[in-house]
Design a protein around this motif. Structure first.
Motif, PDB file in Angstrom:
ATOM      1  N   VAL A  79       5.347 -10.643  -1.787  1.00  0.00           N
ATOM      2  CA  VAL A  79       5.099  -9.213  -1.989  1.00  0.00           C
ATOM      3  C   VAL A  79       6.377  -8.400  -2.239  1.00  0.00           C
ATOM      4  CG1 VAL A  79       4.345  -7.097  -0.800  1.00  0.00           C
ATOM      5  CG2 VAL A  79       2.845  -9.082  -0.889  1.00  0.00           C
ATOM      6  N   PRO A  80       7.434  -8.522  -1.407  1.00  0.00           N
ATOM      7  CA  PRO A  80       8.654  -7.737  -1.701  1.00  0.00           C
ATOM      8  C   PRO A  80       9.250  -8.052  -3.069  1.00  0.00           C
ATOM      9  CG  PRO A  80       8.736  -8.640   0.526  1.00  0.00           C
ATOM     10  CD  PRO A  80       7.577  -9.289  -0.156  1.00  0.00           C
ATOM     11  N   TRP A  81       9.203  -9.322  -3.475  1.00  0.00           N
ATOM     12  CA  TRP A  81       9.751  -9.703  -4.782  1.00  0.00           C
ATOM     13  C   TRP A  81       8.889  -9.181  -5.918  1.00  0.00           C
ATOM     14  CZ3 TRP A  81      14.536 -11.163  -4.635  1.00  0.00           C
ATOM     15  CH2 TRP A  81      15.032 -11.798  -3.495  1.00  0.00           C
ATOM     16  N   LEU A  82       7.582  -9.156  -5.719  1.00  0.00           N
ATOM     17  CA  LEU A  82       6.683  -8.592  -6.731  1.00  0.00           C
ATOM     18  C   LEU A  82       6.932  -7.091  -6.904  1.00  0.00           C
ATOM     19  CD1 LEU A  82       3.342 -10.407  -5.770  1.00  0.00           C
ATOM     20  CD2 LEU A  82       4.795 -10.869  -7.750  1.00  0.00           C
ATOM     21  N   ILE A  83       7.164  -6.391  -5.801  1.00  0.00           N
ATOM     22  CA  ILE A  83       7.460  -4.950  -5.864  1.00  0.00           C
ATOM     23  C   ILE A  83       8.769  -4.713  -6.601  1.00  0.00           C
ATOM     24  CG2 ILE A  83       8.046  -2.929  -4.472  1.00  0.00           C
ATOM     25  CD1 ILE A  83       6.074  -4.001  -2.356  1.00  0.00           C
ATOM     26  N   VAL A 132       5.683   6.387 -13.566  1.00  0.00           N
ATOM     27  CA  VAL A 132       4.928   6.196 -12.324  1.00  0.00           C
ATOM     28  C   VAL A 132       3.535   5.639 -12.601  1.00  0.00           C
ATOM     29  CG1 VAL A 132       6.218   7.932 -11.032  1.00  0.00           C
ATOM     30  CG2 VAL A 132       4.171   8.622 -12.290  1.00  0.00           C
ATOM     31  N   ASN A 133       2.971   5.946 -13.779  1.00  0.00           N
ATOM     32  CA  ASN A 133       1.661   5.385 -14.121  1.00  0.00           C
ATOM     33  C   ASN A 133       1.746   3.877 -14.289  1.00  0.00           C
ATOM     34  OD1 ASN A 133      -1.167   5.510 -15.012  1.00  0.00           O
ATOM     35  ND2 ASN A 133      -0.356   5.048 -17.032  1.00  0.00           N
ATOM     36  N   GLU A 134       2.738   3.402 -15.054  1.00  0.00           N
ATOM     37  CA  GLU A 134       2.892   1.958 -15.250  1.00  0.00           C
ATOM     38  C   GLU A 134       3.244   1.266 -13.946  1.00  0.00           C
ATOM     39  OE1 GLU A 134       5.358  -1.275 -17.989  1.00  0.00           O
ATOM     40  OE2 GLU A 134       5.701   0.869 -18.266  1.00  0.00           O
ATOM     41  N   LEU A 135       4.131   1.877 -13.154  1.00  0.00           N
ATOM     42  CA  LEU A 135       4.519   1.277 -11.880  1.00  0.00           C
ATOM     43  C   LEU A 135       3.323   1.177 -10.934  1.00  0.00           C
ATOM     44  CD1 LEU A 135       7.004   0.223 -10.327  1.00  0.00           C
ATOM     45  CD2 LEU A 135       7.298   2.539  -9.416  1.00  0.00           C
ATOM     46  N   GLY A 136       2.507   2.241 -10.891  1.00  0.00           N
ATOM     47  CA  GLY A 136       1.309   2.224 -10.054  1.00  0.00           C
ATOM     48  C   GLY A 136       0.298   1.183 -10.501  1.00  0.00           C
ATOM     49  N   LEU A 137       0.189   0.967 -11.818  1.00  0.00           N
ATOM     50  CA  LEU A 137      -0.724  -0.061 -12.327  1.00  0.00           C
ATOM     51  C   LEU A 137      -0.274  -1.456 -11.910  1.00  0.00           C
ATOM     52  CD1 LEU A 137      -1.392   1.335 -15.924  1.00  0.00           C
ATOM     53  CD2 LEU A 137      -2.980   1.303 -13.997  1.00  0.00           C
ATOM     54  N   TRP A 138       1.041  -1.683 -11.910  1.00  0.00           N
ATOM     55  CA  TRP A 138       1.562  -2.972 -11.448  1.00  0.00           C
ATOM     56  C   TRP A 138       1.278  -3.171  -9.960  1.00  0.00           C
ATOM     57  CZ3 TRP A 138       2.548  -7.164 -13.910  1.00  0.00           C
ATOM     58  CH2 TRP A 138       2.999  -7.120 -15.231  1.00  0.00           C
ATOM     59  N   PHE A 139       1.530  -2.141  -9.161  1.00  0.00           N
ATOM     60  CA  PHE A 139       1.275  -2.252  -7.719  1.00  0.00           C
ATOM     61  C   PHE A 139      -0.209  -2.504  -7.440  1.00  0.00           C
ATOM     62  CE2 PHE A 139       5.177   0.611  -6.717  1.00  0.00           C
ATOM     63  CZ  PHE A 139       6.008  -0.491  -6.859  1.00  0.00           C
ATOM     64  N   ALA A 140      -1.081  -1.816  -8.182  1.00  0.00           N
ATOM     65  CA  ALA A 140      -2.523  -2.017  -8.007  1.00  0.00           C
ATOM     66  C   ALA A 140      -2.928  -3.432  -8.410  1.00  0.00           C
ATOM     67  CB  ALA A 140      -3.294  -0.991  -8.831  1.00  0.00           C
ATOM     68  N   SER A 141      -2.285  -3.975  -9.443  1.00  0.00           N
ATOM     69  CA  SER A 141      -2.581  -5.348  -9.865  1.00  0.00           C
ATOM     70  C   SER A 141      -2.179  -6.346  -8.785  1.00  0.00           C
ATOM     71  CB  SER A 141      -1.842  -5.666 -11.167  1.00  0.00           C
ATOM     72  OG  SER A 141      -2.284  -4.821 -12.202  1.00  0.00           O
ATOM     73  N   TRP A 142      -0.989  -6.137  -8.207  1.00  0.00           N
ATOM     74  CA  TRP A 142      -0.545  -7.056  -7.140  1.00  0.00           C
ATOM     75  C   TRP A 142      -1.406  -6.902  -5.887  1.00  0.00           C
ATOM     76  CZ3 TRP A 142       1.355 -10.246  -9.978  1.00  0.00           C
ATOM     77  CH2 TRP A 142       2.405 -10.037 -10.860  1.00  0.00           C
ATOM     78  N   LEU A 143      -1.912  -5.698  -5.650  1.00  0.00           N
ATOM     79  CA  LEU A 143      -2.833  -5.511  -4.529  1.00  0.00           C
ATOM     80  C   LEU A 143      -4.115  -6.306  -4.761  1.00  0.00           C
ATOM     81  CD1 LEU A 143      -3.396  -3.999  -1.845  1.00  0.00           C
ATOM     82  CD2 LEU A 143      -4.419  -2.177  -3.220  1.00  0.00           C
ATOM     83  N   GLY A 144      -4.601  -6.300  -6.014  1.00  0.00           N
ATOM     84  CA  GLY A 144      -5.774  -7.112  -6.343  1.00  0.00           C
ATOM     85  C   GLY A 144      -5.507  -8.591  -6.165  1.00  0.00           C
ATOM     86  N   VAL A 145      -4.313  -9.058  -6.558  1.00  0.00           N
ATOM     87  CA  VAL A 145      -3.941 -10.464  -6.376  1.00  0.00           C
ATOM     88  C   VAL A 145      -3.851 -10.793  -4.886  1.00  0.00           C
ATOM     89  CG1 VAL A 145      -2.088 -12.149  -6.730  1.00  0.00           C
ATOM     90  CG2 VAL A 145      -2.732 -10.606  -8.582  1.00  0.00           C
ATOM     91  N   PHE A 146      -3.291  -9.868  -4.091  1.00  0.00           N
ATOM     92  CA  PHE A 146      -3.154 -10.078  -2.645  1.00  0.00           C
ATOM     93  C   PHE A 146      -4.527 -10.221  -1.994  1.00  0.00           C
ATOM     94  CE2 PHE A 146      -2.631  -8.905   1.757  1.00  0.00           C
ATOM     95  CZ  PHE A 146      -1.413  -9.463   2.112  1.00  0.00           C
ATOM     96  N   TYR A 147      -5.451  -9.300  -2.308  1.00  0.00           N
ATOM     97  CA  TYR A 147      -6.800  -9.375  -1.748  1.00  0.00           C
ATOM     98  C   TYR A 147      -7.514 -10.647  -2.193  1.00  0.00           C
ATOM     99  CZ  TYR A 147      -6.781  -4.597   0.081  1.00  0.00           C
ATOM    100  OH  TYR A 147      -6.517  -3.461   0.798  1.00  0.00           O
ATOM    101  N   LEU A 207       0.828  -1.211   0.000  1.00  0.00           N
ATOM    102  CA  LEU A 207       0.000   0.000   0.000  1.00  0.00           C
ATOM    103  C   LEU A 207       0.862   1.262   0.000  1.00  0.00           C
ATOM    104  CD1 LEU A 207      -2.839  -0.943   2.525  1.00  0.00           C
ATOM    105  CD2 LEU A 207      -3.105  -0.518   0.083  1.00  0.00           C
ATOM    106  N   SER A 208       1.974   1.230   0.757  1.00  0.00           N
ATOM    107  CA  SER A 208       2.867   2.393   0.818  1.00  0.00           C
ATOM    108  C   SER A 208       3.525   2.647  -0.536  1.00  0.00           C
ATOM    109  CB  SER A 208       3.930   2.182   1.902  1.00  0.00           C
ATOM    110  OG  SER A 208       3.344   2.033   3.164  1.00  0.00           O
ATOM    111  N   CYS A 209       3.997   1.589  -1.176  1.00  0.00           N
ATOM    112  CA  CYS A 209       4.604   1.738  -2.507  1.00  0.00           C
ATOM    113  C   CYS A 209       3.583   2.255  -3.517  1.00  0.00           C
ATOM    114  CB  CYS A 209       5.184   0.407  -2.973  1.00  0.00           C
ATOM    115  SG  CYS A 209       6.617  -0.151  -2.030  1.00  0.00           S
ATOM    116  N   LEU A 210       2.365   1.724  -3.445  1.00  0.00           N
ATOM    117  CA  LEU A 210       1.298   2.177  -4.348  1.00  0.00           C
ATOM    118  C   LEU A 210       0.980   3.651  -4.102  1.00  0.00           C
ATOM    119  CD1 LEU A 210      -0.945   1.573  -6.420  1.00  0.00           C
ATOM    120  CD2 LEU A 210      -2.377   0.791  -4.523  1.00  0.00           C
ATOM    121  N   ALA A 211       0.890   4.042  -2.815  1.00  0.00           N
ATOM    122  CA  ALA A 211       0.563   5.432  -2.476  1.00  0.00           C
ATOM    123  C   ALA A 211       1.664   6.387  -2.922  1.00  0.00           C
ATOM    124  CB  ALA A 211       0.328   5.553  -0.968  1.00  0.00           C
ATOM    125  N   MET A 212       2.931   6.012  -2.745  1.00  0.00           N
ATOM    126  CA  MET A 212       4.031   6.888  -3.162  1.00  0.00           C
ATOM    127  C   MET A 212       4.058   7.071  -4.681  1.00  0.00           C
ATOM    128  SD  MET A 212       7.230   6.062  -0.611  1.00  0.00           S
ATOM    129  CE  MET A 212       7.122   4.269  -0.681  1.00  0.00           C
TER     130      MET A 212
END
Length: 298
Positions: free
Chosen positions: A126-130, A88-103, A48-53
């Motif tokens: 999670v750290p490796w996905l980031i 940052v747009n592409e990076l944020g999309l990846w983080f959001a995708s992994w957040l969806g996988v996590f949930y 969440l922190s990586c996604l927010a940043m």
């Protein structure tokens, strides 16, 4: 002199900017304070922190582009910001995708062996996905910097100077290749979101039938989770659709549809983060305290 609708658009973009920066800053500050206090950060908080940043940087870039639309900043100055925006747009999309996988892995009641394996190991992944997302997103900006710069220039020239003639064939091929990269996180997010929606919907229906009129707390929790995921899905799809419309350059610069698409595009990072705060009791409580403190100061 600026047209009235451009001023209204800029005011909406300012509101969108402040909501997005505030919501994402709350997520970063709360998780950062937890890290200082506990000397560690749980995988979900890290994601969440990586996604927010990344979204704070994205909101800054989108706001700068909105400012450029109103004030017509020179293209070379805008290209530098647009490169940051694409990253940052592409990076944020990846983080959001992994957040969806996590949930999906943690919440969805699915008994398949592969899914159970993912449920047990998603926190460690999670750290490796980031790290993998950061490296994958950096590739075109590090090894193909000239072509990426060319793509940025072509897109921006198409936005602000539709009649400009550049290396259209080469940049069009690069543009298609670059935007095809963005469909991979979309597919991952869609798969996890739809799987979570169907499994939660089926589970809530089964719980409601089993309860036979009795109030079951878990049913309400599942319904809230289902509504949150549906809102994520709507925001994500609208983000991709407006990005596709803007990149196709079918709307004239500064036209109403062009400005509307940019506002819808910018609503994803701010809206998604706001929903994340409302769905998290700790973040929601801190956000309420900030609002009450702001009202008291007035």
């Amino acid at each position: 002199m600026l047209e009235f609708y451009l001023i209204i658009h800029f005011l909406f973009s300012v509101i969108q900017f402040f909501i997005g920066v505030l919501a994402n800053s709350i997520i970063v500050l709360v998780n950062g304070a937890e890290l200082i206090k506990q000397r560690k950060m749980i995988p979900l908080a890290l994601l969440l922190s990586c996604l927010a940043m990344s979204r704070i940087c994205l909101q800054l870039s989108v706001f700068y582009i909105n400012w450029a639309i109103v004030s017509l900043i020179e293209v070379p100055l805008l290209v530098e910001n647009f490169l940051i925006f694409m990253f940052v747009n592409e990076l944020g999309l990846w983080f959001a995708s992994w957040l969806g996988v996590f949930y999906c892995a943690k919440i969805a009641p699915i008994a398949h062996p592969l899914f159970l394996w993912l449920k047990m190991r998603i926190s460690k992944l999670v750290p490796w996905l980031i790290l993998g997302s950061l490296l994958y997103t950096s590739v075109p900006f590090v090894f193909y910097s000239e072509r990426t710069w060319l793509l940025s220039q072509q897109v921006l020239l198409g936005f602000f100077y539709p009649n400009a003639t550049t290396q259209i064939k080469e940049t069009s091929a690069i543009q298609v290749a670059f935007f095809m990269r963005l469909f991979l996180p979309l597919l991952i997010f869609l798969a996890s979101a739809l799987l979570l929606i169907f499994s939660l919907g089926r589970h809530a229906w089964q719980m409601r039938n089993t309860a036979m009129g009795t109030s079951v707390p878990s049913t309400g929790v599942h319904m809230r989770s289902l509504l949150s995921v549906l809102s994520f899905l709507v925001l994500c799809v609208s983000h991709y659709m407006t990005a596709a419309l803007l990149s196709s350059q079918i709307f004239k610069p500064r036209s109403l549809m062009f400005l509307f698409c940019i506002l819808v595009f910018g609503s994803y990072p701010s809206g998604h983060s706001t929903i994340l705060i409302l769905g998290n009791p700790k973040l929601k409580q801190i956000a309420k305290k900030l609002v009450l403190h702001g009202n008291c100061c007035q």
